[in-house]
Scaffold this motif. Structure first.
Motif, PDB file in Angstrom:
ATOM      1  N   GLN A   1     -26.568  32.156 -31.288  1.00 38.00           N
ATOM      2  CA  GLN A   1     -26.747  30.610 -31.434  1.00 38.00           C
ATOM      3  C   GLN A   1     -27.435  29.925 -30.352  1.00 38.00           C
ATOM      4  N   ARG A   2     -27.222  30.422 -28.848  1.00 40.42           N
ATOM      5  CA  ARG A   2     -27.700  30.035 -27.911  1.00 40.42           C
ATOM      6  C   ARG A   2     -29.154  30.454 -27.752  1.00 40.42           C
ATOM      7  N   MET A   3     -29.406  31.942 -28.155  1.00 40.16           N
ATOM      8  CA  MET A   3     -30.559  32.285 -28.156  1.00 40.16           C
ATOM      9  C   MET A   3     -31.487  32.098 -29.214  1.00 40.16           C
ATOM     10  N   ALA A   4     -31.094  31.690 -30.208  1.00 38.85           N
ATOM     11  CA  ALA A   4     -31.791  31.352 -31.558  1.00 38.85           C
ATOM     12  C   ALA A   4     -33.443  31.421 -31.396  1.00 38.85           C
ATOM     13  N   VAL A   5     -33.832  30.530 -30.470  1.00 32.72           N
ATOM     14  CA  VAL A   5     -35.209  30.461 -30.199  1.00 32.72           C
ATOM     15  C   VAL A   5     -35.987  31.718 -29.802  1.00 32.72           C
ATOM     16  N   TYR A   6     -35.289  32.805 -29.298  1.00 32.62           N
ATOM     17  CA  TYR A   6     -35.634  33.752 -28.914  1.00 32.62           C
ATOM     18  C   TYR A   6     -35.502  34.808 -29.752  1.00 32.62           C
ATOM     19  N   SER A   7     -34.747  34.594 -30.638  1.00 29.03           N
ATOM     20  CA  SER A   7     -34.260  35.760 -31.665  1.00 29.03           C
ATOM     21  C   SER A   7     -35.454  36.853 -32.086  1.00 29.03           C
TER      22      SER A   7
ATOM     23  N   LEU B   1     -36.020  40.666 -24.881  1.00 28.53           N
ATOM     24  CA  LEU B   1     -35.539  39.423 -24.147  1.00 28.53           C
ATOM     25  C   LEU B   1     -33.858  39.296 -24.451  1.00 28.53           C
ATOM     26  N   MET B   2     -33.651  39.749 -25.697  1.00 32.80           N
ATOM     27  CA  MET B   2     -32.369  39.269 -26.350  1.00 32.80           C
ATOM     28  C   MET B   2     -31.468  40.498 -25.697  1.00 32.80           C
ATOM     29  N   CYS B   3     -31.681  41.590 -25.449  1.00 33.96           N
ATOM     30  CA  CYS B   3     -30.935  42.591 -24.870  1.00 33.96           C
ATOM     31  C   CYS B   3     -30.925  42.550 -23.468  1.00 33.96           C
ATOM     32  N   LYS B   4     -32.016  42.046 -22.765  1.00 33.18           N
ATOM     33  CA  LYS B   4     -31.769  41.821 -21.295  1.00 33.18           C
ATOM     34  C   LYS B   4     -30.795  40.501 -21.077  1.00 33.18           C
TER      35      LYS B   4
ATOM     36  N   SER C   1     -22.746  47.424 -19.539  1.00 27.81           N
ATOM     37  CA  SER C   1     -23.987  47.015 -19.775  1.00 27.81           C
ATOM     38  C   SER C   1     -24.869  47.756 -18.896  1.00 27.81           C
ATOM     39  N   ASP C   2     -24.557  47.751 -17.642  1.00 38.68           N
ATOM     40  CA  ASP C   2     -25.298  48.422 -16.529  1.00 38.68           C
ATOM     41  C   ASP C   2     -25.285  49.939 -16.351  1.00 38.68           C
TER      42      ASP C   2
ATOM     43  N   ILE D   1     -31.091  52.046 -25.945  1.00 37.24           N
ATOM     44  CA  ILE D   1     -30.828  51.075 -26.884  1.00 37.24           C
ATOM     45  C   ILE D   1     -32.316  50.705 -27.567  1.00 37.24           C
ATOM     46  N   ASP D   2     -32.438  50.651 -28.841  1.00 34.60           N
ATOM     47  CA  ASP D   2     -33.664  50.509 -29.518  1.00 34.60           C
ATOM     48  C   ASP D   2     -33.934  48.985 -29.885  1.00 34.60           C
ATOM     49  N   SER D   3     -32.670  48.207 -30.200  1.00 36.16           N
ATOM     50  CA  SER D   3     -32.814  46.912 -30.783  1.00 36.16           C
ATOM     51  C   SER D   3     -31.573  46.240 -30.277  1.00 36.16           C
ATOM     52  N   PHE D   4     -31.495  44.823 -30.507  1.00 33.40           N
ATOM     53  CA  PHE D   4     -30.459  44.126 -30.187  1.00 33.40           C
ATOM     54  C   PHE D   4     -29.214  44.379 -31.147  1.00 33.40           C
ATOM     55  N   LYS D   5     -29.533  44.745 -32.452  1.00 34.11           N
ATOM     56  CA  LYS D   5     -28.449  45.143 -33.352  1.00 34.11           C
ATOM     57  C   LYS D   5     -27.877  46.322 -32.727  1.00 34.11           C
ATOM     58  N   GLN D   6     -28.576  47.136 -32.502  1.00 35.94           N
ATOM     59  CA  GLN D   6     -27.854  48.589 -31.726  1.00 35.94           C
ATOM     60  C   GLN D   6     -27.067  48.303 -30.439  1.00 35.94           C
ATOM     61  N   LEU D   7     -27.462  47.237 -29.649  1.00 37.37           N
ATOM     62  CA  LEU D   7     -26.858  46.854 -28.633  1.00 37.37           C
ATOM     63  C   LEU D   7     -25.414  46.244 -28.828  1.00 37.37           C
ATOM     64  N   THR D   8     -25.369  45.280 -29.955  1.00 33.51           N
ATOM     65  CA  THR D   8     -24.267  44.731 -30.016  1.00 33.51           C
ATOM     66  C   THR D   8     -23.242  45.648 -30.838  1.00 33.51           C
TER      67      THR D   8
END
Length: 156
Positions: free
Chosen positions: A17-23, A28-31, A45-46, A53-60
């Motif tokens: 929700q906070r990052m919706a503009v950058y989705s 950027l989402m991953c970083k 994470s570090d 990780i290839d996507s934000f979905k994979q990261l979550t």
């Protein structure tokens, strides 16, 4: 900030929700996601291998897999039904314990909570007599009545 004890799904949802503009910007989402983590989760994470990780979905998903055991499971209604005032326990301590448990239960069980709290008191307890003689219709009324009896108890 995710501290290792809160609900994983809620954390990711709030972050989204906070990052919706950058989705649309996966990198950027991953970083940015690591900035929403406290020390223990940030170390995880570090410690991720570069380019693993290839996507934000994979990261979550990886995040969820790693911290699933930290996720708090909502308590069942049975947890509340078994509560009653303990011998020698003050009304204040009992009500604090009761409402703390109630807040951990997922769902709306106000009527059950009112009834369970009342029946958890000894039959000769003044509050139980009051709740039986002049029934309450909401949690707010119940809490107000409990507070009234707690003040009486504290004065003695």
């Amino acid at each position: 900030m995710y501290n290792g004890r809160m609900n994983l799904i809620e954390h990711v949802s709030q972050f989204n929700q906070r990052m919706a503009v950058y989705s649309k910007d996966e990198a950027l989402m991953c970083k940015a996601f690591s900035s929403s983590l406290r020390l223990m989760a940030m170390r995880w994470s570090d410690g991720l291998r570069s380019n693993s990780i290839d996507s934000f979905k994979q990261l979550t998903q990886a995040f969820g897999s790693r911290f699933i055991t930290s996720n708090r499971v909502p308590r069942l209604l049975d947890s509340l039904l078994s509560l009653s005032i303990r011998e020698g326990e003050t009304l204040k301590a009992n009500s604090n314990r009761f409402w703390k448990m109630y807040n951990k239960i997922k769902g709306n069980y106000d009527d059950v909570a009112i009834s369970t709290f009342k029946t958890g008191l000894p039959t000769e307890h003044g509050l139980r007599k009051s709740l039986t003689g002049k029934p309450v219709t909401s949690l707010r009324q119940t809490m107000d009545r409990i507070d009234k009896y707690k003040r009486v108890e504290e004065d003695h």
